[in-house]
Scaffold this active site. Structure first.
Site, PDB file in Angstrom:
ATOM      1  N   LEU A 391       0.434  25.185 -69.680  1.00  0.00           N
ATOM      2  CA  LEU A 391       1.718  25.226 -68.996  1.00  0.00           C
ATOM      3  C   LEU A 391       1.465  25.640 -67.555  1.00  0.00           C
ATOM      4  CD1 LEU A 391       3.989  27.088 -71.598  1.00  0.00           C
ATOM      5  CD2 LEU A 391       3.909  24.635 -71.160  1.00  0.00           C
ATOM      6  N   ASP A 392       2.320  25.172 -66.638  1.00  0.00           N
ATOM      7  CA  ASP A 392       2.228  25.646 -65.259  1.00  0.00           C
ATOM      8  C   ASP A 392       2.291  27.162 -65.244  1.00  0.00           C
ATOM      9  OD1 ASP A 392       2.177  23.071 -64.354  1.00  0.00           O
ATOM     10  OD2 ASP A 392       4.287  23.011 -63.769  1.00  0.00           O
ATOM     11  N   MET A 393       1.653  27.758 -64.265  1.00  0.00           N
ATOM     12  CA  MET A 393       1.642  29.213 -64.157  1.00  0.00           C
ATOM     13  C   MET A 393       3.062  29.790 -64.183  1.00  0.00           C
ATOM     14  SD  MET A 393       0.028  31.478 -61.066  1.00  0.00           S
ATOM     15  CE  MET A 393       0.242  33.257 -60.976  1.00  0.00           C
TER      16      MET A 393
END
Length: 550
Positions: A391-393
């Site tokens: 997942l994106d940060m």
């Protein structure tokens, strides 16, 4: 030098404390002084009559619509007075010079400058090449060669067919032929072969003659093109050498030095380098800065009118590294571990796999500057565990890890084959008038501004998202996303882009407006268990999807 472009603040700023450090240009919240300066510039842009430029804000205005990035730099002069400077990126109204804005660092449009003089020579090459390419004799030579090729092919093919038919006919007659007739058949065969050979030689001669006639022109054209290429390359290198930037110590460093001889197109034309260069030229101390977009968004990027944006990484970071040498800036937030103090919630675990609920602003895997991540934390307890997807940060939600190679490969294969069903919930900044739909906008990385993604129908990878509206309240829309593909920043761009939902996710600091967090959460995932092979769904809800938490 007189500070003719230094503008004093017209409002009382005496109660506003100066920042302790200069703005970190690649991630910032504008200081109050920068906001005041930007507001003054925006008011000017709304009312000015000094130039005509179609920003795409007035539907009645004609001409090419070009939005523009503007910048403000708050500075202190040698008398201790606080003021500000204005700049724009690139050209404005087809000019580098406007009375209220700092000039470009190197003016390629200056008629008396080196670049323009050399450009005249290049244009002479272009004109000479074009004249030769349009020359009647040259065009006739091309046509003559093509016609000769066609005629040669036609006659040689016809002769080969004639030989083929004659050979077949003689073969039938040889069964009952007399010796004298056989001798005649052999002679006919030899004569036909000799004729084909002579015909081929004839046409080879004609083709060579036509080629030599054409080469009188092509050799001259190619020579001019090679000279133009060498001249253009030399001009570029001269430009890169002369295009130089100051820092506070009055040290000049050229584009050629900064980028080791090969800068990206448009380097140095952004607002930030222009502002700092002018400040250092005129002994003005930089205090803080900000850049904002004015006008219609480009087709590929996500740019919102009047919104603040950081400096670009690809073109500006190397230049500003030199220009800000010796100036204390705000701490680089990318060096701060935002996962510090946050815990990973394990929502499912057995001997084969783990599912965790990743908090927002928490890396999935180690980054260049920060190693703390979902992967490293889980591996500290289970060294053989491997993260299956990311997942994106800034996105929170469910992440799966395999505890062994077999489980990892089985889970990963489901992602590769798009057998996994994922559902995200997001809060959008604006009202989406449609209840549900599908977005298909191909994406690729912005090479000049990583990790930002742009929509690109030519080189982008296919990206597909299904979505539906859950609720609208307080000018915000709660939606569920069902990503069919898994491109970087896919949901963020599909939400923000004008060809998508045209409503950025609340808290999206890349494609929207920063808030306490990015309101995007991976709340549900359905897949087959790596050992039992049975379908299972893991779901983790989040507070911001509840109306009373908005």
């Amino acid at each position: 030098m007189s500070n003719t472009l230094f503008q004093a603040f017209t409002t009382n700023i005496g109660t506003i404390p100066l920042p302790d450090a200069f703005t970190f240009p690649f991630y910032y919240e504008p200081h109050e002084l920068s906001r005041i300066a930007a507001n003054k510039l925006q008011n000017y842009l709304e009312t000015q009559t000094d130039f005509e430029h179609n920003f795409g804000l007035d539907e009645k205005q004609k001409g090419l619509e070009i939005g523009k990035m503007f910048g403000v730099l708050v500075v202190q002069n040698q008398n201790g007075e606080i003021g500000h400077l204005w700049a724009f990126s690139g050209k404005l109204a087809e000019s580098n010079h406007h009375s209220k804005f700092v000039p470009t660092v190197y003016d390629m449009l200056d008629d008396s400058g080196y670049f323009k003089k050399e450009e005249i020579i290049l244009n002479q090459y272009n004109a000479e090449i074009e004249a030769l390419e349009q020359n009647h004799d040259y065009l006739s030579a091309i046509k003559h060669l093509e016609q000769t090729k066609l005629q040669a092919e036609k006659e040689i093919t016809a002769q080969k067919e004639q030989i083929k038919r004659g050979k077949k006919d003689r073969a039938e007659k040889r069964q009952t032929a007399t010796p004298k007739q056989l001798e005649q058949f052999n002679k006919e065969s030899q004569d036909e072969g000799i004729f084909l050979k002579k015909m081929t030689q004839y046409w080879n001669y004609k083709l060579e003659d036509a080629k030599q006639n054409l080469e009188q022109f092509t050799n001259k054209i190619n020579q001019l093109k090679e000279e133009r290429k060498e001249k253009s390359a030399a001009l570029q290198q001269q430009l890169f050498t002369e295009y130089a930037f100051l820092n506070k110590n009055k040290e000049l460093k050229s584009l050629a030095e900064i980028f080791n001889g090969n800068p990206p197109a448009g380097s140095g034309e952004c607002a930030a380098p222009k502002l700092l260069h002018y400040a250092f030229q005129h002994d003005l101390k930089p205090i803080c800065m900000a850049e904002f977009w004015w006008g219609k968004s480009p087709k590929s990027e996500v740019r919102k009118h009047q919104q603040f944006y950081p400096a670009c990484m690809g073109k500006c970071e190397p230049i500003l590294k030199h220009m800000l040498k010796g100036i204390e800036t705000d701490k680089n937030p990318f060096e701060i571990n935002s996962a510090n103090g946050k815990e990973l919630e394990i929502v499912f675990e057995d001997e084969h796999m783990i599912a965790v609920n990743k908090p927002a602003e928490f890396l999935s895997v180690p980054g260049k500057l920060i190693t703390d991540s979902v992967q490293t934390r889980i591996q500290s307890k289970y060294p053989n565990a491997m993260i299956v997807h990311r997942l994106d940060m800034s996105t929170s939600g469910i992440i799966l890890l395999g505890k062994n190679v077999e489980s990892y490969k089985y889970l990963q294969a489901q992602f590769i084959k798009r057998k996994v069903k994922k559902r995200y919930v997001a809060l959008l900044d604006g009202v989406v008038p449609v209840k549900e739909g599908t977005i298909e906008l191909p994406l690729r990385v912005d090479l000049d501004n990583r990790p930002t993604q742009i929509v690109c129908f030519e080189h982008g990878k296919p990206a597909k998202t299904e979505w539906k509206t859950i609720e609208i309240r307080n000018n915000q829309t709660l939606v569920q996303f069902y990503p069919i593909t898994g491109r970087t920043h896919q949901l963020r761009v599909h939400a923000a882009h004008h060809l998508g939902l045209n409503c950025p996710i609340v808290g999206d600091d890349l494609y929207g407006t920063k808030a306490n967090r990015l309101h995007l959460h991976a709340e549900s995932i359905t897949f087959k268990h790596p050992f039992s092979k049975e379908a299972m769904t893991i779901q983790v809800e989040i507070d911001f999807k509840k109306p009373n938490a908005w």
